[in-house]
Write a protein that holds these residues in place. Sequence first.
Motif, PDB file in Angstrom:
ATOM      1  N   TYR A  42       0.841  -1.204  -0.108  1.00  0.00           N
ATOM      2  CA  TYR A  42      -0.036   0.022  -0.074  1.00  0.00           C
ATOM      3  C   TYR A  42       0.784   1.149   0.047  1.00  0.00           C
ATOM      4  CZ  TYR A  42      -3.063   3.694   1.488  1.00  0.00           C
ATOM      5  OH  TYR A  42      -3.836   4.733   1.819  1.00  0.00           O
ATOM      6  N   GLU A  76      -0.997  -1.456  -4.187  1.00  0.00           N
ATOM      7  CA  GLU A  76      -2.023  -1.845  -3.812  1.00  0.00           C
ATOM      8  C   GLU A  76      -2.967  -0.998  -3.021  1.00  0.00           C
ATOM      9  OE1 GLU A  76      -0.770  -6.735  -3.328  1.00  0.00           O
ATOM     10  OE2 GLU A  76      -1.784  -5.392  -1.462  1.00  0.00           O
ATOM     11  N   ASP A  77      -4.379  -0.952  -3.127  1.00  0.00           N
ATOM     12  CA  ASP A  77      -5.119  -0.324  -2.341  1.00  0.00           C
ATOM     13  C   ASP A  77      -5.078  -0.913  -0.748  1.00  0.00           C
ATOM     14  OD1 ASP A  77      -5.909   1.380  -4.382  1.00  0.00           O
ATOM     15  OD2 ASP A  77      -7.618   0.276  -4.806  1.00  0.00           O
ATOM     16  N   GLU A  78      -5.830  -0.522   0.063  1.00  0.00           N
ATOM     17  CA  GLU A  78      -5.994  -0.699   1.453  1.00  0.00           C
ATOM     18  C   GLU A  78      -6.594  -2.332   1.616  1.00  0.00           C
ATOM     19  OE1 GLU A  78      -9.112   1.329   3.963  1.00  0.00           O
ATOM     20  OE2 GLU A  78      -8.472   2.737   2.472  1.00  0.00           O
ATOM     21  N   ASP A  79      -7.406  -2.635   0.313  1.00  0.00           N
ATOM     22  CA  ASP A  79      -8.013  -3.796   0.656  1.00  0.00           C
ATOM     23  C   ASP A  79      -7.183  -4.857  -0.252  1.00  0.00           C
ATOM     24  OD1 ASP A  79      -8.382  -3.103  -1.956  1.00  0.00           O
ATOM     25  OD2 ASP A  79     -10.692  -3.131  -2.000  1.00  0.00           O
ATOM     26  N   THR A 114      -6.270  -4.616  -3.404  1.00  0.00           N
ATOM     27  CA  THR A 114      -6.599  -4.662  -4.883  1.00  0.00           C
ATOM     28  C   THR A 114      -5.295  -4.000  -5.412  1.00  0.00           C
ATOM     29  OG1 THR A 114      -8.725  -4.343  -4.251  1.00  0.00           O
ATOM     30  CG2 THR A 114      -8.008  -3.735  -6.708  1.00  0.00           C
ATOM     31  N   THR A 117      -3.143  -1.727  -7.559  1.00  0.00           N
ATOM     32  CA  THR A 117      -3.181  -0.586  -8.385  1.00  0.00           C
ATOM     33  C   THR A 117      -1.946   0.253  -8.656  1.00  0.00           C
ATOM     34  OG1 THR A 117      -4.240   1.853  -8.056  1.00  0.00           O
ATOM     35  CG2 THR A 117      -2.951   0.691  -6.027  1.00  0.00           C
ATOM     36  N   ALA A 175      -0.835   3.663  -8.030  1.00  0.00           N
ATOM     37  CA  ALA A 175      -0.661   5.031  -7.350  1.00  0.00           C
ATOM     38  C   ALA A 175       0.704   5.565  -7.497  1.00  0.00           C
ATOM     39  CB  ALA A 175      -1.136   5.014  -5.909  1.00  0.00           C
ATOM     40  N   ARG A 213      -2.537  10.369  -1.258  1.00  0.00           N
ATOM     41  CA  ARG A 213      -3.175   9.040  -0.356  1.00  0.00           C
ATOM     42  C   ARG A 213      -3.059   9.350   1.027  1.00  0.00           C
ATOM     43  NH1 ARG A 213      -1.053   3.729  -1.906  1.00  0.00           N
ATOM     44  NH2 ARG A 213      -3.000   2.708  -2.405  1.00  0.00           N
TER      45      ARG A 213
END
Length: 357
Positions: free
Chosen positions: A57, A62-65, A67, A69, A71, A126
């Motif tokens: 993250y 990754e996103d916090e869940d 997934t 990404t 960023a 973020r």
Amino acid sequence: MTTVEQTGPSTDPPVQRLQSAGIPAQQLLAWSRDQVEPALREAIGRMPLATQRITNYHFGWEDEDGTPTRADGGKALRPALALLAAQAVGGTAADGVPAAVAVELVHNFSLLHDDVMDCDTTRRHRPTAWTVFGLGPAILAGDALLSLAFDVLVASGHSSADEAAKTLGQAVQELVEGQLADAHFETRNEVALSECVRMAQLKTGALLGCSTALGALLGGGRPEQVDHLRLFGEDLGLAYQYVDDLLGIWGDPRVTGKPVHSDLRRRKESLPVVAALSSGTEAGQALSVLYGGTHDLSGDELVRAADLIEQAGSRAQSQAQADALLTAALGELRSATSGRPADDLERLARLATRRDR
């Protein structure tokens, strides 16, 4: 037109070497990210899953869940310096990859801890890792990255791996000393400008100097080349901190990813602030009164504080110091090497001292 050439054994991840002169600095940073990210992901992939979740993250993968990404993962300046320093002494970018990964891991260890210490809620547009996963998990993830950095150097199998690990260890000690001084400044009524400069040399200059020294070391550089490139990185690091502190006051939050006037809001004793407070000017005295309060500064007061720093001449002075340090850094660079990689390092140095994020 830029062409690339594959270097290193075919069993290793492909590492491209830029061939043409005049590569824009932003393209050099993109090239560095492309070369280092596979090795960085592979190293982090060896961490326990719970720690990976936080670091993935933080790196923007990754996103916090969980997934996947893409960023913003940061500028990757330190890895670029390591790769180019390896090339500058006659090695290849592939030689510098372990150094690049190690310094990027240490840098992000410091960012995870810094966000907790400063209570920053935003980084790279973020929410910061500690606001998502908690204080303790973010701190422990940073600790894990620090340990992993040394593992990467040792696992490289390079003949200079032990010396590289010692060089990195010394830089980490200096970085921590600088972070500690920075934290102490926030509890003191007065800080001398010389103290603030020394703090910045430790907090930022040490790791940039380590980046270029490690790259040169793993690239097979002579001892004097390693020393000159380390000094190049250290001077550049202090210049970088001057610019970073300017952005902490006047940077555009849409570009920096941090709230406007973020350093002033915390009454941070940054380089331009301390220069203004010690300037002996009326503006500096007015800033001292404003900074000496205990209430949360309002939006109007933050604007006034920024104006007072500029009126004291500290905004221009800080940029002038950054420019002078850049000149000194380039002198060390030219004492170490010449040619295309040195030109690339110069372009990166100029970008670092004239940037908006």
